[in-house]
Write an enzyme that holds these catalytic residues in place. Structure first.
Site, PDB file in Angstrom:
ATOM      1  N   ARG A  36       7.539  38.802-103.958  1.00 11.32           N
ATOM      2  CA  ARG A  36       8.264  38.151-105.069  1.00 11.32           C
ATOM      3  C   ARG A  36       9.145  39.141-105.827  1.00 11.32           C
ATOM      4  O   ARG A  36      10.223  38.768-106.296  1.00 11.32           O
ATOM      5  CB  ARG A  36       7.272  37.489-106.014  1.00 11.32           C
ATOM      6  CG  ARG A  36       6.674  36.271-105.365  1.00 11.32           C
ATOM      7  CD  ARG A  36       5.970  35.401-106.363  1.00 11.32           C
ATOM      8  NE  ARG A  36       5.684  34.109-105.772  1.00 11.32           N
ATOM      9  CZ  ARG A  36       4.534  33.464-105.879  1.00 11.32           C
ATOM     10  NH1 ARG A  36       3.547  33.993-106.579  1.00 11.32           N
ATOM     11  NH2 ARG A  36       4.364  32.293-105.327  1.00 11.32           N
ATOM     12  N   LYS A 204      -1.422  15.861 -97.198  1.00 11.15           N
ATOM     13  CA  LYS A 204      -1.423  14.527 -97.797  1.00 11.15           C
ATOM     14  C   LYS A 204      -0.064  13.834 -97.831  1.00 11.15           C
ATOM     15  O   LYS A 204       0.944  14.447 -98.183  1.00 11.15           O
ATOM     16  CB  LYS A 204      -1.911  14.636 -99.245  1.00 11.15           C
ATOM     17  CG  LYS A 204      -3.377  14.935 -99.356  1.00 11.15           C
ATOM     18  CD  LYS A 204      -3.759  14.864-100.800  1.00 11.15           C
ATOM     19  CE  LYS A 204      -5.226  15.100-101.029  1.00 11.15           C
ATOM     20  NZ  LYS A 204      -5.454  15.336-102.462  1.00 11.15           N
ATOM     21  N   GLY A 363       4.319  27.244 -99.212  1.00  8.17           N
ATOM     22  CA  GLY A 363       3.539  28.436 -98.886  1.00  8.17           C
ATOM     23  C   GLY A 363       3.039  28.465 -97.457  1.00  8.17           C
ATOM     24  O   GLY A 363       3.131  29.499 -96.782  1.00  8.17           O
ATOM     25  N   GLY A 386       6.628  24.245-104.989  1.00  9.59           N
ATOM     26  CA  GLY A 386       6.745  23.031-105.805  1.00  9.59           C
ATOM     27  C   GLY A 386       8.193  22.729-106.158  1.00  9.59           C
ATOM     28  O   GLY A 386       8.642  21.579-106.102  1.00  9.59           O
TER      29      GLY A 386
HETATM   30  P1  AMP Z   1      -0.048  21.019 -97.999  1.00  6.71           P
HETATM   31  O1  AMP Z   1      -0.513  21.943 -99.064  1.00  6.71           O
HETATM   32  O2  AMP Z   1      -0.004  19.590 -98.396  1.00  6.71           O
HETATM   33  O3  AMP Z   1       1.227  21.483 -97.325  1.00  6.71           O
HETATM   34  O4  AMP Z   1      -1.177  21.043 -96.891  1.00  6.71           O
HETATM   35  C1  AMP Z   1      -1.532  22.203 -96.223  1.00  6.71           C
HETATM   36  C2  AMP Z   1      -2.937  22.084 -95.758  1.00  6.71           C
HETATM   37  O5  AMP Z   1      -3.049  20.975 -94.884  1.00  6.71           O
HETATM   38  C3  AMP Z   1      -3.371  23.286 -94.964  1.00  6.71           C
HETATM   39  O6  AMP Z   1      -4.391  23.942 -95.672  1.00  6.71           O
HETATM   40  C4  AMP Z   1      -3.863  22.712 -93.661  1.00  6.71           C
HETATM   41  O7  AMP Z   1      -5.071  23.291 -93.226  1.00  6.71           O
HETATM   42  C5  AMP Z   1      -4.087  21.252 -93.989  1.00  6.71           C
HETATM   43  N1  AMP Z   1      -3.998  20.410 -92.795  1.00  6.71           N
HETATM   44  C6  AMP Z   1      -3.021  20.392 -91.875  1.00  6.71           C
HETATM   45  N2  AMP Z   1      -3.305  19.536 -90.882  1.00  6.71           N
HETATM   46  C7  AMP Z   1      -4.493  18.987 -91.175  1.00  6.71           C
HETATM   47  C8  AMP Z   1      -5.321  18.046 -90.501  1.00  6.71           C
HETATM   48  N3  AMP Z   1      -4.963  17.491 -89.347  1.00  6.71           N
HETATM   49  N4  AMP Z   1      -6.494  17.712 -91.097  1.00  6.71           N
HETATM   50  C9  AMP Z   1      -6.849  18.273 -92.270  1.00  6.71           C
HETATM   51  N5  AMP Z   1      -6.115  19.174 -92.941  1.00  6.71           N
HETATM   52  C10 AMP Z   1      -4.948  19.538 -92.395  1.00  6.71           C
END
Ligand code: AMP
Length: 406
Positions: A36, A204, A363, A386
């Protein structure tokens, strides 16, 4: 860019307050990753070379409005001094003010020589920073003649040092890093070279639906194709009627997923979901795994933790033809080697397309790009998780809106 840039201003002998993102990881007072600081260095160097009196301010961690020794910015002084070695004379130092406002800060700012840097203590030691308190903003503003915001990662928050302060200074400009972020992300949304492909992954649907929605709207931001991977893919597959065993599914988002699928169809946007999966018997690095292909129901007791080889090659074809690519979110649980292949292969595919403008944010996707050793082949790696998501959602970032128009 419609906003004033630091390059538009005469900085000579002016007190220039630069809001930077020095929110670096510290362990026992040692910086464990200085990315950073390095990202914002061009702006600091630019100001010093142009003989500004440079005042740097940042937050670090979440001290909740009171001084916390472990979150002091003081340990950054020596590191910063080393990094600025080529722009500072032998006997010149980085000064440090133990408070970001008040008498000492005012005095130090007033006595600063041209071409000299001063670092202020953590802004968040004062609750007024996050509360965007006008009196606090005014005190910060009183330290400077010109305000520059280079902290893109904090621009989605209306805090005193990102938004409030702009009401009390004559000129508020974007730093070089901020300018770069706005230029690349802005072009992707306003005049992307086509085909424009968005790769969206992560856990999600609820976190990313705003971006997907914006990319389905008519107008220049409309994607030609949207590729979905990661945990969120299983809510979409559920919405299509596929039983997905113990995979991550947001049952309250199935209707949203259905509406999104319908909208993509209506708008003629190719919406690519994984067609095969790495299934696991538990969420663990040593889980037993098996490959599952096709649209049938997953075994009840298994969960999908990565995309499979057919999905990778389906996605690769789409990525290879693109001229603008944005990527946010991993394709699987990439933190565990057994489920990292999908994410790593997609990182490689994005890097292979040298004809496209490639933008990676968030990230996890940035970490995957770095892990795969392809960072140097990505056009732009965004520093704001974000903030870049909110930008891609089409939202106005308060820290950007507040800057002076050209
Ligand atoms: P995000 O912060 O929403 O970008 O999500 C990232 C997180 O999603 C990471 O820690 C991944 O381990 C998790 N992730 C990715 N694919 C899956 C999956 N198929 N099932 C559960 N968690 C997941």
């Amino acid at each position: 860019m419609t906003k004033l840039s630091i390059r538009d201003l005469d900085l000579t002998d002016k007190r220039v307050l630069i809001r930077v993102d020095f929110n670096v990881p510290l362990k026992d007072g040692i910086i464990t990753d200085d990315t950073r600081i390095r990202e914002t260095l061009p702006t600091i160097e630019y100001a010093l070379r142009h003989k500004a009196k440079v005042i740097l301010c940042s937050h670090l961690g979440r001290p909740k409005g009171k001084p916390v020794a472990a979150m002091s910015l003081r340990p950054l002084v020596d590191h910063l001094r080393t990094m600025l070695d080529h722009v500072l004379g032998d006997d010149e130092n980085v000064a440090f003010s133990p408070d970001c406002i008040g008498e000492v800060a005012s005095e130090m700012a007033a006595n600063l020589e041209s071409g000299q840097p001063l670092l202020l203590e953590n802004l968040r030691f004062h609750p007024e920073e996050e509360a965007n308190d006008p009196a606090f903003s005014k005190k910060l503003a009183s330290l400077c003649d010109i305000y520059v915001n280079d902290a893109f990662g904090s621009a989605h928050r209306a805090h005193a040092s990102t938004e409030g302060i702009t009401h009390f200074v004559k000129q508020s400009a974007a730093g070089l890093l901020m300018e770069k972020e706005l230029t690349y992300l802005g072009k992707a949304l306003t005049e992307p070279d086509k085909p424009f492909v968005a790769i969206i992954g992560g856990a999600k649907v609820s976190d990313k639906i705003g971006v997907i929605d914006n990319l389905l709207n008519d107008g220049p931001a409309k994607a030609d194709a949207i590729i979905i991977g990661g945990g969120m893919a299983y809510t979409f597959l559920n919405a299509q009627g596929q039983a997905t065993g113990k995979s991550l599914v947001e049952s309250d988002k199935i209707d949203v997923a259905k509406a999104t699928l319908a909208k993509a169809k209506e708008k003629g946007v190719r919406f690519l979901l994984p067609v095969d999966h790495v299934l696991a018997d538990k969420f663990a690095p040593n889980a037993k795994t098996q490959l599952f292909s096709g649209h049938g129901a997953f075994p009840d007791d298994l969960m999908a933790l990565d995309i499979g080889p057919k999905s990778i090659s389906l996605f690769e074809d789409e990525i290879a033809d693109a001229r603008t690519i944005i990527w946010n979110g991993p394709m699987g649980v990439f933190e565990m080697p057994a489920f990292a292949r999908g994410t790593n292969e997609i990182a490689a595919a994005v890097a292979r397309n040298r004809d496209a403008t490639t933008i990676v944010g968030g990230g996890d996707s940035v970490a995957a790009i770095q892990q795969s050793g392809v960072a140097s082949r990505i056009t732009h790696i965004s520093t704001g998780g974000g903030a870049s998501l909110e930008f891609l959602e089409g939202k106005t970032l308060p820290g950007v809106a507040a800057l002076t128009n050209k």
